[in-house]
Enzyme design. Structure first.
Site, mmCIF file in Angstrom:
data_model
loop_
_atom_site.group_PDB
_atom_site.id
_atom_site.type_symbol
_atom_site.label_atom_id
_atom_site.label_comp_id
_atom_site.label_asym_id
_atom_site.label_seq_id
_atom_site.Cartn_x
_atom_site.Cartn_y
_atom_site.Cartn_z
ATOM 1 N N ASP A 11 17.867 21.739 -30.292
ATOM 2 C CA ASP A 11 17.039 20.535 -30.948
ATOM 3 C C ASP A 11 15.631 20.760 -30.558
ATOM 4 O OD1 ASP A 11 16.723 18.285 -32.398
ATOM 5 O OD2 ASP A 11 16.206 17.239 -30.590
ATOM 6 N N SER A 12 14.882 20.133 -31.501
ATOM 7 C CA SER A 12 13.459 20.446 -31.368
ATOM 8 C C SER A 12 13.043 19.783 -30.068
ATOM 9 C CB SER A 12 12.511 19.783 -32.427
ATOM 10 O OG SER A 12 13.132 18.348 -32.568
ATOM 11 N N CYS A 74 19.700 19.444 -34.678
ATOM 12 C CA CYS A 74 18.406 18.635 -35.205
ATOM 13 C C CYS A 74 18.469 18.854 -37.027
ATOM 14 C CB CYS A 74 17.419 19.518 -34.881
ATOM 15 S SG CYS A 74 15.749 19.377 -35.561
ATOM 16 N N GLU A 159 10.079 9.916 -28.536
ATOM 17 C CA GLU A 159 9.583 11.128 -27.469
ATOM 18 C C GLU A 159 8.817 10.477 -26.386
ATOM 19 O OE1 GLU A 159 10.015 14.984 -27.552
ATOM 20 O OE2 GLU A 159 11.691 14.396 -28.659
ATOM 21 N N CYS A 193 18.693 11.677 -38.229
ATOM 22 C CA CYS A 193 17.739 12.189 -37.167
ATOM 23 C C CYS A 193 18.600 11.905 -35.962
ATOM 24 C CB CYS A 193 16.390 11.617 -37.364
ATOM 25 S SG CYS A 193 15.397 12.275 -36.091
ATOM 26 N N HIS A 195 17.039 11.549 -33.070
ATOM 27 C CA HIS A 195 16.419 10.619 -32.225
ATOM 28 C C HIS A 195 16.960 9.040 -32.553
ATOM 29 C CE1 HIS A 195 14.020 14.168 -31.392
ATOM 30 N NE2 HIS A 195 13.362 13.417 -30.550
HETATM 31 N N1 DGL Z 1 15.726 15.351 -33.833
HETATM 32 C C1 DGL Z 1 15.380 16.045 -34.966
HETATM 33 C C2 DGL Z 1 16.215 15.705 -36.123
HETATM 34 O O1 DGL Z 1 17.350 15.177 -35.960
HETATM 35 C C3 DGL Z 1 14.018 15.969 -35.385
HETATM 36 C C4 DGL Z 1 12.769 15.570 -34.402
HETATM 37 C C5 DGL Z 1 11.516 16.320 -34.917
HETATM 38 O O2 DGL Z 1 10.981 15.945 -35.832
HETATM 39 O O3 DGL Z 1 11.355 17.204 -34.053
HETATM 40 O O4 DGL Z 1 15.617 15.617 -37.267
#
Ligand code: DGL
Length: 274
Positions: A11-12, A74, A159, A193, A195
């Protein structure tokens, strides 16, 4: 014990830990190695070229760690880089290895959640602008009406651990109101996403009672289990000692301090240069 052939989870940043958490509940016997590119996160607003470059660097790193199977946990990287990696890079780099994303498992099942046949996708700017969800969902459920909403501040709020603050409520309500105003018949919202599961209680608060929220983790976990059952030639190369390792492009201290929020367990990560 040093891992032999773990499954790679990328993941990022921290978001993929919410996916790993669910995968572990379903198939705990496998070894997993997690990489968060925290030093360069968020990816959400970055260009296609940069997201591809960063994701490919991560994939090569996983290959060096002997991973036969990598999950890009991600959405932004799955939406913007996965296809190019699968079609252009993998055949030259490692034709016998596999890189999978996390959008397809959701799009294959989302139609089963909606009664009104109106659904909404919440995601980063990158995920939404790629239209990946719409393209994939239309293949499986052409009758669905789909509305998307990008929520650019949600990842930074998570984050930085600011998502628990009252200030975060404003940004959450704003996007929920916006997508439901665009299509009031929506009865299913996909948290597109990794997150966003951390925001689920707040999102619920701003949704009318009839709206179902779909988190990716459990669906991706089931889909990975089924993939491994259907692909014994890959499965046999994945080591099974229930081991976990964590790596980050940030400092290990910073990673371990915040990872707990996403993973519910202490991590002991190591720094890597990508
Ligand atoms: N968690 C990532 C996703 O599912 C992206 C988060 C980011 O913007 O880096 O898209």
């Amino acid at each position: 014990m040093r891992m032999k052939k773990p499954i790679g989870i990328f993941d990022s940043g921290f978001g993929g830990l919410t996916v790993l958490r669910e995968i572990e509940k379903t198939i705990p016997q496998y070894d997993f190695i997690y990489l968060g590119d925290n030093a360069r996160a968020p990816y959400g607003n970055r260009s296609f070229e940069i997201i591809h470059k960063y994701s490919l660097e991560a994939v090569k790193w996983f290959f060096n760690m002997d991973c036969r199977l990598i999950i890009i946990a991600c959405n932004t990287a799955s939406a913007k880089a996965l296809r190019t990696i699968q079609q252009n890079d993998l055949p030259f780099l490692a034709p016998d290895r596999r890189v999978l994303g996390i959008i397809r498992p959701i799009t294959e099942s989302v139609g089963t959640f909606s009664k009104s046949r109106h659904i909404g996708i919440l995601g980063t700017v990158g995920t939404v602008s790629s239209n990946s969800y719409i393209i994939e969902i239309k293949k499986a459920f052409s009758d669905l009406t789909i509305t998307q909403e990008s929520c650019p501040l949600w990842v930074p709020l998570v984050e930085t651990n600011e998502y628990v603050s009252e200030g975060a409520d404003y940004f959450i309500k704003r996007h929920i109101d916006s997508i439901l105003n665009q299509d009031p018949q929506i009865d299913t919202l996909i948290l597109g996403c990794t997150h966003y599961p951390l925001l689920i209680d707040k999102i619920k608060r701003f949704c009318p009672p009839g709206v179902t929220l779909v988190s990716q983790g459990p669906i991706v976990a089931k889909s990975l289990e089924s993939y491994l059952n259907r692909h014994p030639e890959i499965e046999k190369d994945c080591s099974k000692n229930s081991l976990r390792e964590f790596y980050t492009s940030e400092t290990a201290e910073n990673f371990d301090r915040l990872a707990r929020i996403f993973y519910n367990t202490e991590t002991k990560s190591a720094h890597v240069d990508l």
